[in-house]
Design an enzyme around this catalytic site. Structure first.
Site, mmCIF file in Angstrom:
data_model
loop_
_atom_site.group_PDB
_atom_site.id
_atom_site.type_symbol
_atom_site.label_atom_id
_atom_site.label_comp_id
_atom_site.label_asym_id
_atom_site.label_seq_id
_atom_site.Cartn_x
_atom_site.Cartn_y
_atom_site.Cartn_z
ATOM 1 N N ASP A 114 43.709 31.900 57.472
ATOM 2 C CA ASP A 114 43.624 33.293 57.887
ATOM 3 C C ASP A 114 43.595 34.150 56.620
ATOM 4 O OD1 ASP A 114 43.973 35.883 58.694
ATOM 5 O OD2 ASP A 114 45.528 35.431 60.170
ATOM 6 N N PHE A 156 51.417 36.209 60.231
ATOM 7 C CA PHE A 156 50.893 37.223 61.140
ATOM 8 C C PHE A 156 49.441 36.902 61.427
ATOM 9 C CE2 PHE A 156 48.953 41.175 62.508
ATOM 10 C CZ PHE A 156 49.832 41.553 63.515
ATOM 11 N N LYS A 180 39.944 42.846 57.905
ATOM 12 C CA LYS A 180 40.390 44.053 57.187
ATOM 13 C C LYS A 180 39.389 44.687 56.224
ATOM 14 C CE LYS A 180 45.287 43.996 57.942
ATOM 15 N NZ LYS A 180 45.818 42.807 58.598
HETATM 16 C C1 PLP Z 1 45.995 42.276 59.962
HETATM 17 C C2 PLP Z 1 45.978 40.825 60.150
HETATM 18 C C3 PLP Z 1 45.537 40.241 61.349
HETATM 19 C C4 PLP Z 1 45.159 41.055 62.557
HETATM 20 O O1 PLP Z 1 44.064 41.876 62.323
HETATM 21 P P1 PLP Z 1 43.719 43.074 63.336
HETATM 22 O O2 PLP Z 1 42.455 43.645 62.772
HETATM 23 O O3 PLP Z 1 44.881 44.001 63.328
HETATM 24 O O4 PLP Z 1 43.497 42.488 64.676
HETATM 25 C C5 PLP Z 1 45.464 38.858 61.411
HETATM 26 N N1 PLP Z 1 45.816 38.094 60.362
HETATM 27 C C6 PLP Z 1 46.249 38.622 59.206
HETATM 28 C C7 PLP Z 1 46.604 37.721 58.066
HETATM 29 C C8 PLP Z 1 46.362 40.013 59.057
HETATM 30 O O5 PLP Z 1 46.823 40.521 57.915
#
Ligand code: PLP
Length: 397
Positions: free
Chosen positions: A219, A134, A248
Site C-alpha cells: 500500500d 491504515f 493521494k
Molecule cells: C490515505 C490512505 C488510504 C486511504 O485513501 P483514501 O483516498 O482516503 O481512500 C489507504 N492507504 C494508505 C496507506 C493511506 O495513507
C-alpha cells in the site's frame, strides 16, 4: 451564521477540523476567508504534491474540461491510456486499474489477491496485514486496518483479515496458514505514525511470500509518487512487490487511485472488477500532467534532499526541547513525537503563526508538505515550529 456553525449543524460530525476556513491556495501557501495566509505542511494529507493550483495541473484540467470529463469504461479514452502507459513505463509493474481513492485502490488489490488465491492456492482468501496500518474506511479496509478505533464501532467485520505486529517477519510467518493468499503492508506506515520498518523487513516479507506463493501487496497510497524520495518507496528496499496501490499524490488533488500489478499477479478476467468513475478522462489527464512533471523534474530526488534538510532541523529542535521524544521520516513524510500530548496545542500555535501542520495523534505531529517545497519554506516552517514549541512549553510550566 459562520462556516463553523454551518458545519456543526449540517455536516455529519465525524471530522476533527482545525478552526480555519480555507478559500484559495497557490504553491506552498493557502489563504483563509479572513485573508490570512498559511504555509501548508499538510498538503491535503500528502495529496497536493505539486503545491496548490500548480500551472501544469491547472492547464491540464482546463484543457481536458473543454474536451471530455467522463465516458465510463464502456469505451476507450486517451487520457486514461496515456496515464496507464506512463505508469507502466515508470514502475516495475505490467498492468494497471484506476479507481477513485486510496481505499478503493487497496480494496481492488485485495480482490485481486482473492482471485490469486482461488486460482493458485486452492481457494485461499486470507490477507495478513499489520497493526497500526491504515488502508481506508470501507468495511473490508477497516478489517485490513489494524487499529481497534476504526474497527470496533462496525463489528462484525468482513472475514479474511489477520492483523499482526508490523516490522516483525515472525508474526507474519506464524499467521500464515493454507488459507493465506497475500500479505498487505505499507512501506512506511503513514497514518499509523510514520513508522519506518528496519531495512531488512520488506526483503524478509518478499522472501516469505515467494516461499509460500503469496502475493505481496504494498500500500503506497501515501508513500508513493515521490513522497519518500523515490518514485515508489519500495525502491529503497531492493524488492519488487506483486501489487502496488497508489492514490493521494497521484493527481495532485484530483481524486484518483490506481492498482498496479506484475503480469503474474494480474489474474483478473473480464467482469471480475469494475468502476463507473474510475479512470475518468478528467482525473487521468490531471494525473498524467502531475506524474509527467514529477518524473521529468526528478521531484523524488528533490523530496529526498528537502526531507533530509527538514529532518536535520527537527533533530536540532529535539536537542533544544526535551519534551520531544523522537523525530523521524523519509523524504517528505516526517514526524515529531512528544513525551506528552502536546501535538494539538503545538499545531494550534503553529496555525496562529501561519503554519499548517497535522496533529496526527495526541503525541505526534506529521509533516507532509507539497513535494515542491524549497529550503526557504522549510526554514520558515522550522522557525514557526520552534516558536510554537516555546509557547506551548511555557504554558505547561
Ligand atoms: C490515505 C490512505 C488510504 C486511504 O485513501 P483514501 O483516498 O482516503 O481512500 C489507504 N492507504 C494508505 C496507506 C493511506 O495513507
Amino acid at each position: 451564521m459562520n462556516w463553523t456553525e454551518i458545519e456543526q449543524k449540517d455536516y455529519m460530525q465525524v471530522f476533527e477540523r482545525l478552526p480555519v476556513t480555507l478559500i484559495k491556495g497557490r504553491g506552498m501557501y493557502v489563504r483563509d476567508n479572513k485573508g490570512k495566509r498559511y504555509l501548508d505542511f499538510v498538503a491535503g494529507i500528502a495529496v497536493v504534491s505539486l503545491g496548490h493550483c500548480h500551472p501544469v495541473l491547472v492547464k491540464a484540467v482546463n484543457r481536458q474540461s473543454h474536451l471530455l470529463f467522463h465516458t465510463s469504461n464502456l469505451f476507450y479514452t486517451t487520457p486514461q491510456l496515456k496515464l496507464a502507459e506512463l505508469l507502466i513505463k515508470n514502475s516495475d509493474m505490467k498492468r494497471v486499474f484506476f479507481a477513485n481513492s486510496g481505499t478503493e485502490a487497496v480494496e481492488g488489490a485485495v480482490k485481486l489477491a482473492r482471485r490469486w488465491g482461488s486460482i493458485n492456492l486452492n481457494g485461499a482468501f486470507e490477507v495478513i496485514s499489520a497493526n497500526n496500518s491504515f488502508h481506508g474506511r470501507t468495511l473490508a479496509m477497516i478489517a485490513a486496518t489494524g487499529q481497534q478505533k476504526f474497527q470496533h464501532p462496525y463489528e462484525p467485520l468482513p472475514a479474511g483479515f489477520i492483523n499482526v505486529p508490523y516490522n516483525d517477519i515472525d508474526a507474519i510467518k506464524a499467521a500464515t496458514t493454507d488459507k493465506t493468499c497475500a500479505v498487505l503492508i505499507e512501506a512506511i506506515q503513514g497514518e499509523g505514525g510514520v513508522n519506518i520498518p528496519h531495512p531488512e523487513y520488506l526483503k524478509q516479507v518478499r522472501a516469505w511470500c515467494d516461499e509460500k506463493n503469496l502475493l505481496l501487496i504494498l500500500d503506497e497510497v501515501q508513500t508513493g509518487v515521490g513522497r519518500c524520495g523515490t518514485l515508489f518507496a519500495y525502491r529503497q528496499s531492493g524488492i519488487i512487490p506483486d501489487v502496488v496501490a497508489l492514490a493521494k499524490g497521484l493527481a495532485g488533488g484530483i481524486p484518483i487511485g490506481a492498482v498496479l500489478a506484475t503480469e503474474k499477479a494480474s489474474v483478473f478476467v473480464k467482469g471480475d472488477h469494475g468502476t463507473t468513475f474510475g479512470g475518468n478522462a478528467l482525473a487521468c489527464a490531471a494525473s498524467h500532467a502531475v506524474l509527467s512533471y514529477i518524473i521529468k523534474n526528478d521531484i523524488p530526488s528533490h523530496s529526498l534532499n528537502m526531507g533530509t534538510l527538514m529532518l536535520d532541523g527537527l533533530k536540532k529542535l529535539k536537542q533544544e526541547f526535551p519534551c520531544i521524544a523522537d523525530v523521524r521520516g523519509k523524504g517528505l513524510l516526517l514526524a515529531m513525537q512528544f513525551e506528552n500530548n502536546l501535538a494539538k496545542d503545538t499545531a494550534l500555535a503553529c496555525l496562529d503563526m501561519g503554519l499548517l501542520v497535522n496533529n496526527l495523534k495526541p503525541n505526534l505531529l506529521r509533516f507532509i508538505p507539497p513535494l515542491i517545497v524549497q529550503p526557504k519554506d522549510i526554514n520558515k516552517a522550522l522557525g514557526i515550529l520552534r516558536k510554537a514549541l516555546q509557547r506551548v512549553i511555557e504554558q505547561c510550566e
